[in-house]
Design a protein around this motif. Structure first.
Motif, PDB file in Angstrom:
ATOM      1  N   VAL A 163       3.208  14.548  -9.253  1.00  0.00           N
ATOM      2  CA  VAL A 163       2.671  14.435  -8.333  1.00  0.00           C
ATOM      3  C   VAL A 163       2.791  12.394  -8.627  1.00  0.00           C
ATOM      4  N   TYR A 164       2.982  11.795  -9.740  1.00  0.00           N
ATOM      5  CA  TYR A 164       3.068  10.539  -8.980  1.00  0.00           C
ATOM      6  C   TYR A 164       3.979   9.586  -8.848  1.00  0.00           C
ATOM      7  N   LEU A 165       5.470  10.457  -9.539  1.00  0.00           N
ATOM      8  CA  LEU A 165       6.594  10.152  -9.893  1.00  0.00           C
ATOM      9  C   LEU A 165       6.480   9.201  -7.819  1.00  0.00           C
ATOM     10  N   PRO A 166       6.451   9.866  -7.233  1.00  0.00           N
ATOM     11  CA  PRO A 166       7.318   9.862  -5.843  1.00  0.00           C
ATOM     12  C   PRO A 166       7.017   8.445  -5.669  1.00  0.00           C
ATOM     13  N   GLY A 167       5.208   8.048  -6.115  1.00  0.00           N
ATOM     14  CA  GLY A 167       4.852   7.017  -5.146  1.00  0.00           C
ATOM     15  C   GLY A 167       5.537   5.423  -5.878  1.00  0.00           C
ATOM     16  N   VAL A 168       5.300   5.941  -7.316  1.00  0.00           N
ATOM     17  CA  VAL A 168       6.368   4.708  -8.177  1.00  0.00           C
ATOM     18  C   VAL A 168       8.286   4.497  -7.688  1.00  0.00           C
ATOM     19  N   ILE A 169       8.846   5.583  -7.275  1.00  0.00           N
ATOM     20  CA  ILE A 169      10.047   5.720  -7.056  1.00  0.00           C
ATOM     21  C   ILE A 169       9.430   4.868  -5.229  1.00  0.00           C
ATOM     22  N   ALA A 170       8.442   5.204  -4.599  1.00  0.00           N
ATOM     23  CA  ALA A 170       8.234   4.935  -2.597  1.00  0.00           C
ATOM     24  C   ALA A 170       8.612   2.979  -3.198  1.00  0.00           C
ATOM     25  N   ALA A 171       7.791   2.969  -4.395  1.00  0.00           N
ATOM     26  CA  ALA A 171       7.355   1.400  -4.480  1.00  0.00           C
ATOM     27  C   ALA A 171       8.364   0.128  -5.275  1.00  0.00           C
ATOM     28  N   LEU A 181      11.681   1.177  -3.993  1.00  0.00           N
ATOM     29  CA  LEU A 181      12.695   1.209  -3.111  1.00  0.00           C
ATOM     30  C   LEU A 181      11.993  -0.266  -2.409  1.00  0.00           C
ATOM     31  N   GLN A 182      10.717   0.099  -1.602  1.00  0.00           N
ATOM     32  CA  GLN A 182       9.857  -0.892  -1.252  1.00  0.00           C
ATOM     33  C   GLN A 182      10.920  -2.486  -1.494  1.00  0.00           C
ATOM     34  N   LEU A 183      10.239  -2.806  -2.810  1.00  0.00           N
ATOM     35  CA  LEU A 183      10.299  -4.233  -3.848  1.00  0.00           C
ATOM     36  C   LEU A 183      11.761  -4.396  -3.446  1.00  0.00           C
ATOM     37  N   CYS A 190       4.401  17.484   0.206  1.00  0.00           N
ATOM     38  CA  CYS A 190       3.959  18.167  -0.502  1.00  0.00           C
ATOM     39  C   CYS A 190       3.073  17.694  -1.827  1.00  0.00           C
ATOM     40  N   ARG A 191       2.609  16.554  -2.655  1.00  0.00           N
ATOM     41  CA  ARG A 191       2.193  16.358  -3.857  1.00  0.00           C
ATOM     42  C   ARG A 191       1.019  17.139  -3.691  1.00  0.00           C
ATOM     43  N   LYS A 192       0.251  16.860  -2.369  1.00  0.00           N
ATOM     44  CA  LYS A 192      -0.953  18.172  -2.808  1.00  0.00           C
ATOM     45  C   LYS A 192      -1.129  19.054  -3.505  1.00  0.00           C
ATOM     46  N   THR A 206     -12.116  17.259  -5.322  1.00  0.00           N
ATOM     47  CA  THR A 206     -12.017  16.268  -4.276  1.00  0.00           C
ATOM     48  C   THR A 206     -10.627  16.851  -2.913  1.00  0.00           C
ATOM     49  N   SER A 207      -9.948  17.590  -3.431  1.00  0.00           N
ATOM     50  CA  SER A 207      -9.472  18.202  -2.633  1.00  0.00           C
ATOM     51  C   SER A 207      -9.471  19.353  -1.424  1.00  0.00           C
ATOM     52  N   LEU A 208     -10.685  19.866  -1.649  1.00  0.00           N
ATOM     53  CA  LEU A 208     -11.348  20.732  -1.051  1.00  0.00           C
ATOM     54  C   LEU A 208     -11.265  19.712   0.816  1.00  0.00           C
ATOM     55  N   PHE A 254     -11.899   8.741  -1.198  1.00  0.00           N
ATOM     56  CA  PHE A 254     -10.737   9.765  -1.458  1.00  0.00           C
ATOM     57  C   PHE A 254      -9.340   9.247  -2.596  1.00  0.00           C
ATOM     58  N   ARG A 255      -9.129   8.197  -2.060  1.00  0.00           N
ATOM     59  CA  ARG A 255      -8.061   7.155  -2.653  1.00  0.00           C
ATOM     60  C   ARG A 255      -7.831   6.898  -3.506  1.00  0.00           C
ATOM     61  N   PHE A 256      -9.440   6.525  -4.174  1.00  0.00           N
ATOM     62  CA  PHE A 256      -9.826   5.936  -5.712  1.00  0.00           C
ATOM     63  C   PHE A 256      -9.552   7.148  -6.918  1.00  0.00           C
ATOM     64  N   VAL A 257     -10.334   8.236  -6.068  1.00  0.00           N
ATOM     65  CA  VAL A 257     -10.167   9.937  -6.932  1.00  0.00           C
ATOM     66  C   VAL A 257      -8.591  10.089  -7.204  1.00  0.00           C
ATOM     67  N   GLN A 258      -8.191   9.840  -5.836  1.00  0.00           N
ATOM     68  CA  GLN A 258      -6.330  10.863  -6.240  1.00  0.00           C
ATOM     69  C   GLN A 258      -5.799   9.453  -6.783  1.00  0.00           C
ATOM     70  N   SER A 259      -5.661   9.062  -6.259  1.00  0.00           N
ATOM     71  CA  SER A 259      -4.902   7.137  -7.202  1.00  0.00           C
ATOM     72  C   SER A 259      -5.302   7.243  -8.782  1.00  0.00           C
ATOM     73  N   LYS A 260      -6.689   5.980  -8.588  1.00  0.00           N
ATOM     74  CA  LYS A 260      -7.266   5.812  -9.632  1.00  0.00           C
ATOM     75  C   LYS A 260      -7.339   6.849 -11.034  1.00  0.00           C
ATOM     76  N   ILE A 305       4.250  -6.842  -0.164  1.00  0.00           N
ATOM     77  CA  ILE A 305       5.417  -6.186   0.586  1.00  0.00           C
ATOM     78  C   ILE A 305       4.923  -5.287   1.760  1.00  0.00           C
ATOM     79  N   ARG A 306       3.668  -4.962   1.300  1.00  0.00           N
ATOM     80  CA  ARG A 306       2.827  -3.514   2.028  1.00  0.00           C
ATOM     81  C   ARG A 306       2.170  -4.057   3.435  1.00  0.00           C
ATOM     82  N   GLN A 307       1.918  -5.693   3.360  1.00  0.00           N
ATOM     83  CA  GLN A 307       0.867  -6.492   4.084  1.00  0.00           C
ATOM     84  C   GLN A 307       1.197  -6.505   5.622  1.00  0.00           C
TER      85      GLN A 307
HETATM   86  C1  LIG Z   1      -5.472  19.001  -8.009  1.00  0.00           C
HETATM   87  C2  LIG Z   1      -4.865  17.283  -7.817  1.00  0.00           C
HETATM   88  C3  LIG Z   1      -5.400  17.955  -6.312  1.00  0.00           C
HETATM   89  C4  LIG Z   1      -4.916  16.627  -5.105  1.00  0.00           C
HETATM   90  N1  LIG Z   1      -5.398  16.670  -3.729  1.00  0.00           N
HETATM   91  C5  LIG Z   1      -4.625  16.214  -3.075  1.00  0.00           C
HETATM   92  C6  LIG Z   1      -5.366  16.169  -1.269  1.00  0.00           C
HETATM   93  O1  LIG Z   1      -6.382  17.145  -1.319  1.00  0.00           O
HETATM   94  N2  LIG Z   1      -4.724  15.135  -0.628  1.00  0.00           N
HETATM   95  C7  LIG Z   1      -3.575  13.966  -0.970  1.00  0.00           C
HETATM   96  O2  LIG Z   1      -2.924  13.523  -0.585  1.00  0.00           O
HETATM   97  N3  LIG Z   1      -3.480  14.312  -2.366  1.00  0.00           N
HETATM   98  C8  LIG Z   1      -3.554  14.877  -3.056  1.00  0.00           C
HETATM   99  N4  LIG Z   1      -3.313  15.357  -4.668  1.00  0.00           N
HETATM  100  C9  LIG Z   1      -2.283  14.402  -4.566  1.00  0.00           C
HETATM  101  C10 LIG Z   1      -2.228  12.784  -5.462  1.00  0.00           C
HETATM  102  O3  LIG Z   1      -3.389  13.033  -5.798  1.00  0.00           O
HETATM  103  C11 LIG Z   1      -2.150  11.750  -4.265  1.00  0.00           C
HETATM  104  O4  LIG Z   1      -1.664  12.256  -3.360  1.00  0.00           O
HETATM  105  C12 LIG Z   1      -1.938  10.883  -4.676  1.00  0.00           C
HETATM  106  O5  LIG Z   1      -3.052   9.362  -3.714  1.00  0.00           O
HETATM  107  C13 LIG Z   1      -1.257   9.897  -5.184  1.00  0.00           C
HETATM  108  O6  LIG Z   1      -1.264   8.501  -5.811  1.00  0.00           O
HETATM  109  P1  LIG Z   1      -0.348   7.701  -6.348  1.00  0.00           P
HETATM  110  O7  LIG Z   1      -1.097   6.255  -6.315  1.00  0.00           O
HETATM  111  O8  LIG Z   1       0.775   8.196  -6.807  1.00  0.00           O
HETATM  112  O9  LIG Z   1       0.249   6.861  -4.337  1.00  0.00           O
HETATM  113  P2  LIG Z   1       0.020   6.485  -3.134  1.00  0.00           P
HETATM  114  O10 LIG Z   1      -1.455   6.197  -3.441  1.00  0.00           O
HETATM  115  O11 LIG Z   1      -0.347   7.652  -2.164  1.00  0.00           O
HETATM  116  O12 LIG Z   1       1.387   5.642  -3.255  1.00  0.00           O
HETATM  117  C14 LIG Z   1       2.301   6.174  -3.159  1.00  0.00           C
HETATM  118  C15 LIG Z   1       3.248   4.914  -2.642  1.00  0.00           C
HETATM  119  O13 LIG Z   1       2.549   4.996  -1.313  1.00  0.00           O
HETATM  120  C16 LIG Z   1       2.955   3.885  -0.715  1.00  0.00           C
HETATM  121  N5  LIG Z   1       2.246   2.766   0.194  1.00  0.00           N
HETATM  122  C17 LIG Z   1       0.622   2.788  -0.298  1.00  0.00           C
HETATM  123  N6  LIG Z   1       0.004   2.521   0.510  1.00  0.00           N
HETATM  124  C18 LIG Z   1       0.645   1.726   1.020  1.00  0.00           C
HETATM  125  C19 LIG Z   1       0.179   0.760   2.373  1.00  0.00           C
HETATM  126  N7  LIG Z   1      -0.537   0.658   2.835  1.00  0.00           N
HETATM  127  N8  LIG Z   1       1.657   0.698   2.769  1.00  0.00           N
HETATM  128  C20 LIG Z   1       2.630   0.990   2.932  1.00  0.00           C
HETATM  129  N9  LIG Z   1       3.192   2.063   2.167  1.00  0.00           N
HETATM  130  C21 LIG Z   1       2.006   2.111   1.154  1.00  0.00           C
HETATM  131  C22 LIG Z   1       3.699   2.888  -1.421  1.00  0.00           C
HETATM  132  O14 LIG Z   1       4.651   2.753  -1.735  1.00  0.00           O
HETATM  133  C23 LIG Z   1       2.523   3.726  -2.729  1.00  0.00           C
HETATM  134  O15 LIG Z   1       3.097   3.081  -4.013  1.00  0.00           O
HETATM  135  C24 LIG Z   1      -3.228  16.321  -5.399  1.00  0.00           C
HETATM  136  C25 LIG Z   1      -3.455  15.384  -6.806  1.00  0.00           C
HETATM  137  C26 LIG Z   1      -3.720  16.670  -7.703  1.00  0.00           C
HETATM  138  C27 LIG Z   1      -3.617  16.833  -9.522  1.00  0.00           C
END
Ligand SMILES: Cc1cc2nc3c(=O)[nH]c(=O)nc-3n(C[C@H](O)[C@H](O)[C@H](O)COP(=O)(O)OP(=O)(O)OC[C@H]3O[C@@H](n4cnc5c(N)ncnc54)[C@H](O)[C@@H]3O)c2cc1C
Ligand SMILES: NC(=O)C1=CN([C@@H]2O[C@H](COP(=O)(O)OP(=O)(O)OC[C@H]3O[C@@H](n4cnc5c(N)ncnc54)[C@H](OP(=O)(O)O)[C@@H]3O)[C@@H](O)[C@H]2O)C=CC1
Ligand code: HEM
Ligand SMILES: [Fe+3]
Length: 470
Positions: A258-266, A268-270, A289-291, A365-367, A379-385, A449-451
Motif C-alpha cells: 500500500v505504501y510502496l507506490p507512494g515511495v516509487i512516485a516520490a 520518480l518525481q525526484l 487501488c491502495r484502499k 476511517t475508510s468507511l 484523513f491524510r494524517f490517519v492514512q499516511s502518518k 517539486i510538489r509545490q
Molecule cells: C486498512 C486500510 C484502509 C485504507 N483506506 C483507504 C481509504 O479509504 N482511502 C484511501 O485513499 N486510501 C486508503 N488506504 C490506503 C493508504 O492508507 C492511503 O493511500 C495513504 O494515503 C497512502 O499514504 P502515502 O503517504 O503512501 O501516500 P500519499 O500521501 O498519497 O502520497 C503518495 C505520493 O503521491 C504524491 N503526492 C502526494 N501529495 C502530492 C502533492 N501535493 N502534489 C503532487 N504529488 C503528491 C507523491 O508522489 C507521494 O509520494 C487504506 C489502507 C489501509 C491499510
C-alpha cells in the motif's frame, strides 16, 4: 427530503390531479417493471409494442399501442428496447421530433460498440433530446421494491431541460439521480454496470498468488522436509500452523505494498525533477487501488489474530507442554527463567497488538460515513502518518518474533529461510526508502517539486509532457 413513492400515492388516487403520461417503448422485463413502478408513483403509463393486443402481462392500469400511436401520447419516451433493435426508430423520426428519449440500454461487454448506445440513438433520431438514465437499476430490483443494490441513477444528456425532467422523474420514483454531464459521459455510464469490482481485482489476484506461493513454500519446509529427513508426519500443520504463517505474511506484504507506490512516485518525481509528467499507467492503477489493497490486508490480519487466539487450545500445543513438563520432571532438570526471552516474547506480542489496533483504525476511517466526517488533512494524517506507524509496528512485531533465531544458519532448510524472513523483505525496503525520502535535504526538494517547482523547466515543457515515456 426525497419524495418517495408512498408520498406520491395519494396524488395518484386523486382524480382531479392531472397525471403526467409517460410512454415506454418495449413490453419486455425492464419496460414492464419500470411501468409498474411508475404507475405506483402516480404516472399514467402507455406502452409502445409490436403486438399491442398480445401484451397480456402489462401492469394493471397501463395501455398498449403501436409504437407510433404510443409515442404521440407523451413527450417523454423510455426506450426499454435493446440497442440492436433501435433501427426501426428511423421510421418514427417525425413522431419523435422534439421528444425526450430516455435510453436505458446496457451492452453485454465493455466497449462493445465504438460509440455509446445513447450517442447512437441520438444519431438515429437527430430531432430528439436523448438522455441516458436507469441503466444501473435492474428490472428485478424495480419490481421487488426492495432495491437492495444501489439506488443511484446516473443521468447524462446534452439538453439541460430534458435532463432536468428525467432527474425529477427519477426522484419521484424514490431513486437518487446523479448528474454526469453531457451525452459523452454515456459510454462510461454504460460500462459501469458491466464492471465486477474493478478496483478489487488486483488486490484479490495478488493476495491469492501470495497465499498459493507461501503455502507451497511452507509445505516444503515444514511438511516435506521433516518427512524426508525424519520420516515424521507433520501434515496436521496444514490446518493451523501453516495458515497462521501464510495469513500474517500476506497481510504484512500487502500493507507494505500500500505504501510502496507512494515511495516509487516520490522517487520518480525526484528523478524527473517535476510533478507535471504523468505516472506510468501501472503506477497510476496501483495508486488507485491502495484502499482495496489495504482492506484486503486488514482481512488477512484479522485471520492471523483469530488463528493466534486458538493456539493455547490446540492439541499439539497442549501435548508439547505436557511432554516438556514430564520430561523435565523425569530428568529432574529445571528450565531456568530467561528474562531476555520473556522480554522478546512479550514485546513482539505487544507490537502485534498495537499494530493491529492502528490497522483497524485505518480500516474504520475508510468507511464513507467516517471519512466524510473528517477533513482532508485529518484523513491524510490517519492514512499516511498512522499508516506508516502501522507498517513500522507490524514489521517490528515480525522482526522481534524472529528474535535470536534470526540469522542463525540452522533455520535454513534446503537453503530456504523461514517464511517470516520473506515477509520482511518488502516492508523493510519500503521503510528504508521512506526513511531516506524524509531526510531534510531530500524532503525539501520533494516538497518544492510538489509545490510546482521544476528542475529543468525547458525539458518539462517539451511536447512529451503529457504522456509518460516509461
Ligand atoms: C486498512 C486500510 C484502509 C485504507 N483506506 C483507504 C481509504 O479509504 N482511502 C484511501 O485513499 N486510501 C486508503 N488506504 C490506503 C493508504 O492508507 C492511503 O493511500 C495513504 O494515503 C497512502 O499514504 P502515502 O503517504 O503512501 O501516500 P500519499 O500521501 O498519497 O502520497 C503518495 C505520493 O503521491 C504524491 N503526492 C502526494 N501529495 C502530492 C502533492 N501535493 N502534489 C503532487 N504529488 C503528491 C507523491 O508522489 C507521494 O509520494 C487504506 C489502507 C489501509 C491499510
Ligand atoms: N432487464 C434489466 O434488468 C435491465 C434492462 N435494461 C435495458 O433495458 C432494455 C430492455 O431490456 P429487457 O426488458 O430486459 O429486454 P427484453 O428482451 O425483455 O425486452 C425488450 C423489448 O423490446 C421490444 N422490441 C422492439 N423491437 C424489437 C425487436 N426487433 N426484437 C425484439 N424485441 C423488440 C420488445 O417489446 P414488444 O414485443 O412489446 O415490441 C421486447 O419486449 C435493454 O436495452 C436493456 O439493456 C437496463 C437495465 C436493467
Ligand atoms: C492482536 C494482534 C497480534 C497478535 C496477538 C499477534 C501474535 C502473533 C504470534 C503469537 C505470532 C507467532 C505465531 C507462531 O508462533 O506461529 C505472530 C507471528 C507473526 N505475526 Fe502477528 N500478531 C498480531 C498482529 C499482527 C499483525 C497486525 C501483523 C501484520 C500485518 C502480524 C504479522 C505477523 C507475522 C508476519 C508473523 C510471522 C509469521 C510466521 O512466519 O510464523 N501480526 N504474531
Ligand atoms: Fe486495480
Amino acid at each position: 427530503m426525497e419524495k418517495t413513492c408512498t408520498d406520491e400515492l395519494p396524488l395518484a388516487m386523486n382524480s382531479s390531479e392531472k397525471r403526467e403520461t409517460v410512454c415506454i417503448f418495449g413490453t419486455g422485463d425492464f419496460g414492464r417493471s419500470l411501468g409498474f413502478k411508475m404507475l405506483q408513483c402516480g404516472y399514467s403509463v402507455v406502452f409502445g409494442s409490436r403486438n399491442p393486443q398480445m401484451s397480456s402481462l402489462l401492469p394493471n392500469g397501463a395501455e398498449a399501442f403501436s409504437y407510433p400511436e404510443a409515442a404521440k401520447q407523451s413527450d417523454i419516451i423510455i426506450m426499454a428496447i435493446h440497442r440492436e433493435h433501435y433501427d426501426f426508430l428511423t421510421e418514427l423520426i417525425e413522431v419523435l421530433n422534439g421528444k425526450i428519449l430516455v435510453d436505458v440500454s446496457n451492452n453485454l461487454k465493455i466497449n462493445q460498440y465504438p460509440e455509446s448506445n445513447s450517442e447512437y440513438l441520438a444519431q438515429l433520431v437527430p430531432g430528439a433530446h436523448v438522455v441516458k438514465a436507469f441503466n444501473t437499476i435492474s428490472a428485478w430490483a424495480l419490481q421487488s421494491g426492495a432495491l437492495d443494490a444501489s439506488r443511484q441513477v446516473f443521468v447524462c444528456g446534452n439538453d439541460r431541460k430534458a435532463k432536468q425532467r428525467v432527474m425529477d422523474m427519477v426522484r419521484t420514483l424514490g431513486l437518487t439521480p446523479l448528474d454526469q454531464g453531457s451525452l459523452t459521459a454515456a459510454k462510461e455510464i454504460e460500462n459501469y454496470p458491466l464492471q465486477l469490482f474493478p478496483m478489487w481485482r488486483f488486490p484479490f489476484y495478488l493476495s491469492a498468488a501470495l497465499c498459493v506461493f507461501l503455502f507451497f513454500y511452507c509445505v516444503i519446509r515444514e511438511v516435506i522436509y521433516p518427512y524426508v529427513y525424519e520420516k515424521k508426519d507433520s501434515t496436521f500443520r496444514m490446518a493451523i500452523s501453516i495458515p497462521n504463517r501464510i495469513f500474517p505474511i500476506t497481510a504484512l506484504t500487502l500493507l507494505a505494498l500500500v505504501y510502496l507506490p507512494g515511495v516509487i512516485a516520490a522517487i520518480l518525481q525526484l528523478y524527473r525533477g517535476t510533478k507535471y509528467r504523468r505516472f506510468p499507467d501501472w503506477l497510476d492503477h496501483w495508486m488507485l487501488c491502495r484502499k482495496q489493497l489495504g482492506l484486503v490486508a486488514l482481512g488477512f490480519a484479522f485471520l492471523h489474530v483469530i488463528y493466534t487466539l486458538v493456539i493455547p487450545i490446540r492439541y499439539y500445543v497442549r501435548w508439547r507442554l505436557r511432554n516438556l513438563t514430564s520430561t523435565q520432571t523425569l530428568l529432574k532438570k529445571e528450565d531456568p527463567f530467561s528474562t531476555s526471552s520473556a522480554w522478546l516474547s512479550d514485546s513482539y506480542v505487544a507490537l502485534g497488538i498495537l499494530g493491529f489496533f492502528l490497522f483497524v483504525l485505518l480500516g474504520i476511517t475508510s468507511l464513507p460515513s467516517v471519512s466524510n466526517a473528517v477533513n482532508w488533512r485529518e484523513f491524510r494524517f490517519v492514512q499516511s502518518k498512522l499508516g506508516y506507524l502501522t507498517l513500522i509496528l507490524c514489521t517490528a512485531h515480525t522482526l522481534v518474533y524472529g528474535g535470536k533465531r534470526f540469522l542463525s544458519p540452522s533455520i535454513l532448510r534446503w537453503y530456504l529461510p523461514s517464511a517470516y524472513i520473506l515477509a520482511l523483505i518488502i516492508p523493510c525496503t519500503v521503510l528504508v526508502l521512506k526513511f531516506i525520502l524524509i531526510m531534510p535535504c531530500i524532503d525539501k526538494t520533494l516538497t518544492r517539486i510538489r509545490q510546482g517547482w521544476e528542475r529543468n523547466s525547458n525539458y518539462s515543457k517539451s511536447p512529451l509532457n503529457g504522456k509518460t515515456d516509461i
